[in-house]
Design a protein around this motif. Structure first.
Motif, PDB file in Angstrom:
ATOM      1  N   ILE A 231      27.619 -28.761  61.400  1.00  0.00           N
ATOM      2  CA  ILE A 231      26.853 -27.654  60.104  1.00  0.00           C
ATOM      3  C   ILE A 231      26.525 -28.216  58.739  1.00  0.00           C
ATOM      4  CG2 ILE A 231      27.569 -26.517  58.137  1.00  0.00           C
ATOM      5  CD1 ILE A 231      30.575 -25.239  59.697  1.00  0.00           C
ATOM      6  N   ILE A 232      27.110 -30.323  58.606  1.00  0.00           N
ATOM      7  CA  ILE A 232      25.871 -30.470  57.934  1.00  0.00           C
ATOM      8  C   ILE A 232      25.013 -31.047  58.729  1.00  0.00           C
ATOM      9  CG2 ILE A 232      26.625 -33.176  56.805  1.00  0.00           C
ATOM     10  CD1 ILE A 232      30.022 -32.266  56.277  1.00  0.00           C
ATOM     11  N   ASN A 233      25.246 -31.685  60.183  1.00  0.00           N
ATOM     12  CA  ASN A 233      23.775 -32.734  60.408  1.00  0.00           C
ATOM     13  C   ASN A 233      22.417 -31.765  60.594  1.00  0.00           C
ATOM     14  OD1 ASN A 233      25.370 -34.937  60.724  1.00  0.00           O
ATOM     15  ND2 ASN A 233      26.174 -34.826  62.290  1.00  0.00           N
ATOM     16  N   GLN A 234      23.334 -30.868  60.742  1.00  0.00           N
ATOM     17  CA  GLN A 234      22.106 -28.921  61.008  1.00  0.00           C
ATOM     18  C   GLN A 234      21.926 -28.361  59.621  1.00  0.00           C
ATOM     19  OE1 GLN A 234      21.879 -27.372  64.479  1.00  0.00           O
ATOM     20  NE2 GLN A 234      23.176 -29.147  66.203  1.00  0.00           N
ATOM     21  N   LYS A 235      22.102 -28.378  58.919  1.00  0.00           N
ATOM     22  CA  LYS A 235      21.855 -27.913  57.564  1.00  0.00           C
ATOM     23  C   LYS A 235      21.981 -26.502  58.086  1.00  0.00           C
ATOM     24  CE  LYS A 235      19.380 -32.064  55.117  1.00  0.00           C
ATOM     25  NZ  LYS A 235      19.512 -32.624  56.214  1.00  0.00           N
ATOM     26  N   LEU A 236      23.138 -26.182  58.426  1.00  0.00           N
ATOM     27  CA  LEU A 236      23.159 -25.197  58.912  1.00  0.00           C
ATOM     28  C   LEU A 236      24.554 -24.378  57.467  1.00  0.00           C
ATOM     29  CD1 LEU A 236      24.845 -24.999  62.471  1.00  0.00           C
ATOM     30  CD2 LEU A 236      22.452 -24.905  61.550  1.00  0.00           C
ATOM     31  N   ILE A 237      24.896 -24.684  56.777  1.00  0.00           N
ATOM     32  CA  ILE A 237      25.547 -24.144  55.331  1.00  0.00           C
ATOM     33  C   ILE A 237      24.965 -23.112  54.793  1.00  0.00           C
ATOM     34  CG2 ILE A 237      25.175 -25.529  54.231  1.00  0.00           C
ATOM     35  CD1 ILE A 237      28.373 -24.121  54.178  1.00  0.00           C
ATOM     36  N   ASN A 238      23.700 -23.252  55.131  1.00  0.00           N
ATOM     37  CA  ASN A 238      22.121 -21.676  53.896  1.00  0.00           C
ATOM     38  C   ASN A 238      22.279 -20.915  55.004  1.00  0.00           C
ATOM     39  OD1 ASN A 238      22.636 -22.716  51.667  1.00  0.00           O
ATOM     40  ND2 ASN A 238      20.649 -24.480  52.086  1.00  0.00           N
ATOM     41  N   ILE A 239      22.720 -21.391  55.798  1.00  0.00           N
ATOM     42  CA  ILE A 239      22.171 -20.156  57.579  1.00  0.00           C
ATOM     43  C   ILE A 239      23.223 -18.934  57.834  1.00  0.00           C
ATOM     44  CG2 ILE A 239      21.804 -19.284  59.980  1.00  0.00           C
ATOM     45  CD1 ILE A 239      20.114 -22.119  59.150  1.00  0.00           C
ATOM     46  N   ILE A 240      24.850 -20.141  57.599  1.00  0.00           N
ATOM     47  CA  ILE A 240      25.394 -19.518  58.023  1.00  0.00           C
ATOM     48  C   ILE A 240      26.413 -18.704  56.618  1.00  0.00           C
ATOM     49  CG2 ILE A 240      27.735 -19.930  59.156  1.00  0.00           C
ATOM     50  CD1 ILE A 240      27.041 -22.090  60.888  1.00  0.00           C
ATOM     51  N   PHE A 241      26.289 -19.021  55.904  1.00  0.00           N
ATOM     52  CA  PHE A 241      26.821 -18.915  54.972  1.00  0.00           C
ATOM     53  C   PHE A 241      26.001 -17.887  54.273  1.00  0.00           C
ATOM     54  CE2 PHE A 241      29.447 -21.845  56.205  1.00  0.00           C
ATOM     55  CZ  PHE A 241      30.580 -21.267  56.562  1.00  0.00           C
ATOM     56  N   GLN A 242      24.637 -17.490  53.989  1.00  0.00           N
ATOM     57  CA  GLN A 242      24.306 -17.156  53.387  1.00  0.00           C
ATOM     58  C   GLN A 242      24.492 -15.556  53.330  1.00  0.00           C
ATOM     59  OE1 GLN A 242      20.068 -16.882  54.440  1.00  0.00           O
ATOM     60  NE2 GLN A 242      18.926 -15.504  52.696  1.00  0.00           N
ATOM     61  N   ASP A 243      24.572 -14.925  53.996  1.00  0.00           N
ATOM     62  CA  ASP A 243      24.914 -13.113  54.426  1.00  0.00           C
ATOM     63  C   ASP A 243      25.718 -13.445  55.198  1.00  0.00           C
ATOM     64  OD1 ASP A 243      23.038 -12.848  55.193  1.00  0.00           O
ATOM     65  OD2 ASP A 243      21.655 -12.274  54.034  1.00  0.00           O
ATOM     66  N   GLU A 244      26.303 -12.325  55.551  1.00  0.00           N
ATOM     67  CA  GLU A 244      27.371 -11.840  56.948  1.00  0.00           C
ATOM     68  C   GLU A 244      26.177 -11.298  57.724  1.00  0.00           C
ATOM     69  OE1 GLU A 244      30.632  -9.217  59.286  1.00  0.00           O
ATOM     70  OE2 GLU A 244      30.245  -9.188  56.855  1.00  0.00           O
ATOM     71  N   SER A 245      24.586 -10.949  56.893  1.00  0.00           N
ATOM     72  CA  SER A 245      24.218 -10.275  58.923  1.00  0.00           C
ATOM     73  C   SER A 245      22.935 -11.925  58.994  1.00  0.00           C
ATOM     74  CB  SER A 245      22.955  -9.633  58.326  1.00  0.00           C
ATOM     75  OG  SER A 245      22.146  -9.727  57.115  1.00  0.00           O
ATOM     76  N   SER A 246      22.891 -12.697  58.427  1.00  0.00           N
ATOM     77  CA  SER A 246      22.319 -13.577  59.171  1.00  0.00           C
ATOM     78  C   SER A 246      23.390 -15.093  59.615  1.00  0.00           C
ATOM     79  CB  SER A 246      22.139 -14.827  57.486  1.00  0.00           C
ATOM     80  OG  SER A 246      21.078 -14.218  56.551  1.00  0.00           O
ATOM     81  N   MET A 247      24.438 -14.828  59.104  1.00  0.00           N
ATOM     82  CA  MET A 247      25.537 -15.238  60.322  1.00  0.00           C
ATOM     83  C   MET A 247      25.989 -14.484  61.348  1.00  0.00           C
ATOM     84  SD  MET A 247      29.973 -15.438  59.738  1.00  0.00           S
ATOM     85  CE  MET A 247      30.323 -14.222  59.585  1.00  0.00           C
ATOM     86  N   GLU A 248      25.883 -13.732  61.825  1.00  0.00           N
ATOM     87  CA  GLU A 248      26.265 -12.797  62.970  1.00  0.00           C
ATOM     88  C   GLU A 248      25.033 -13.085  63.216  1.00  0.00           C
ATOM     89  OE1 GLU A 248      27.899 -11.172  63.921  1.00  0.00           O
ATOM     90  OE2 GLU A 248      29.220 -11.184  62.123  1.00  0.00           O
ATOM     91  N   ASN A 249      24.299 -12.913  63.038  1.00  0.00           N
ATOM     92  CA  ASN A 249      22.257 -13.059  63.477  1.00  0.00           C
ATOM     93  C   ASN A 249      22.502 -14.578  64.420  1.00  0.00           C
ATOM     94  OD1 ASN A 249      19.581 -12.718  64.340  1.00  0.00           O
ATOM     95  ND2 ASN A 249      18.944 -13.477  63.174  1.00  0.00           N
ATOM     96  N   TYR A 250      22.704 -15.800  64.050  1.00  0.00           N
ATOM     97  CA  TYR A 250      23.129 -17.404  64.277  1.00  0.00           C
ATOM     98  C   TYR A 250      24.043 -16.973  65.368  1.00  0.00           C
ATOM     99  CZ  TYR A 250      24.286 -22.027  64.869  1.00  0.00           C
ATOM    100  OH  TYR A 250      24.192 -23.056  65.059  1.00  0.00           O
ATOM    101  N   PHE A 251      25.073 -16.852  65.455  1.00  0.00           N
ATOM    102  CA  PHE A 251      26.092 -16.739  66.616  1.00  0.00           C
ATOM    103  C   PHE A 251      25.540 -15.569  67.512  1.00  0.00           C
ATOM    104  CE2 PHE A 251      28.899 -19.155  62.662  1.00  0.00           C
ATOM    105  CZ  PHE A 251      29.133 -19.704  63.251  1.00  0.00           C
ATOM    106  N   ARG A 252      25.041 -14.911  67.280  1.00  0.00           N
ATOM    107  CA  ARG A 252      24.444 -13.753  68.326  1.00  0.00           C
ATOM    108  C   ARG A 252      23.401 -14.496  69.542  1.00  0.00           C
ATOM    109  NH1 ARG A 252      24.123  -9.307  66.126  1.00  0.00           N
ATOM    110  NH2 ARG A 252      22.800  -9.362  64.903  1.00  0.00           N
ATOM    111  N   ASN A 253      22.435 -15.375  68.957  1.00  0.00           N
ATOM    112  CA  ASN A 253      21.645 -16.096  69.444  1.00  0.00           C
ATOM    113  C   ASN A 253      21.668 -17.216  69.962  1.00  0.00           C
ATOM    114  OD1 ASN A 253      19.058 -14.481  68.784  1.00  0.00           O
ATOM    115  ND2 ASN A 253      19.132 -14.732  67.054  1.00  0.00           N
ATOM    116  N   LEU A 254      23.004 -18.060  69.578  1.00  0.00           N
ATOM    117  CA  LEU A 254      23.473 -18.904  70.044  1.00  0.00           C
ATOM    118  C   LEU A 254      23.156 -19.211  71.456  1.00  0.00           C
ATOM    119  CD1 LEU A 254      26.585 -20.068  68.415  1.00  0.00           C
ATOM    120  CD2 LEU A 254      24.981 -21.508  68.364  1.00  0.00           C
TER     121      LEU A 254
END
Length: 83
Positions: A60-83
């Protein structure tokens, strides 16, 4: 599966280990496991959980994912759906 895909290192997290840890958590929460407060018999599992947590926070820190994952629920779901 999200944890395994997110960590992307089967030496740290794999589907079997994550399921074992989740089942242990559920059993402790629901009072199905009797143990003393030190929970010595669970130290290997706790160590595995610590490695997963460390790898997660590091990514989360190295890839600066904090704003992507915790921006809102749909952003988080989209991120994990595309892993």
């Amino acid at each position: 599966q999200r944890v395994t895909k997110f960590i992307n290192d089967t030496n740290i997290a794999n589907d079997v280990l994550v399921k074992e840890l989740y089942d242990l958590r559920s059993n402790i929460i629901h009072g199905k496991v009797k143990t003393n407060i030190e929970m010595v018999e669970f130290l290997p599992k706790i160590s595995a959980l610590q490695k997963i947590l460390n790898a997660t926070v590091r990514k989360i820190i190295n890839q600066k994912l904090i704003n992507i994952i915790f921006q809102d629920e749909s952003s988080m779901e989209n991120y994990f759906r595309n892993l």
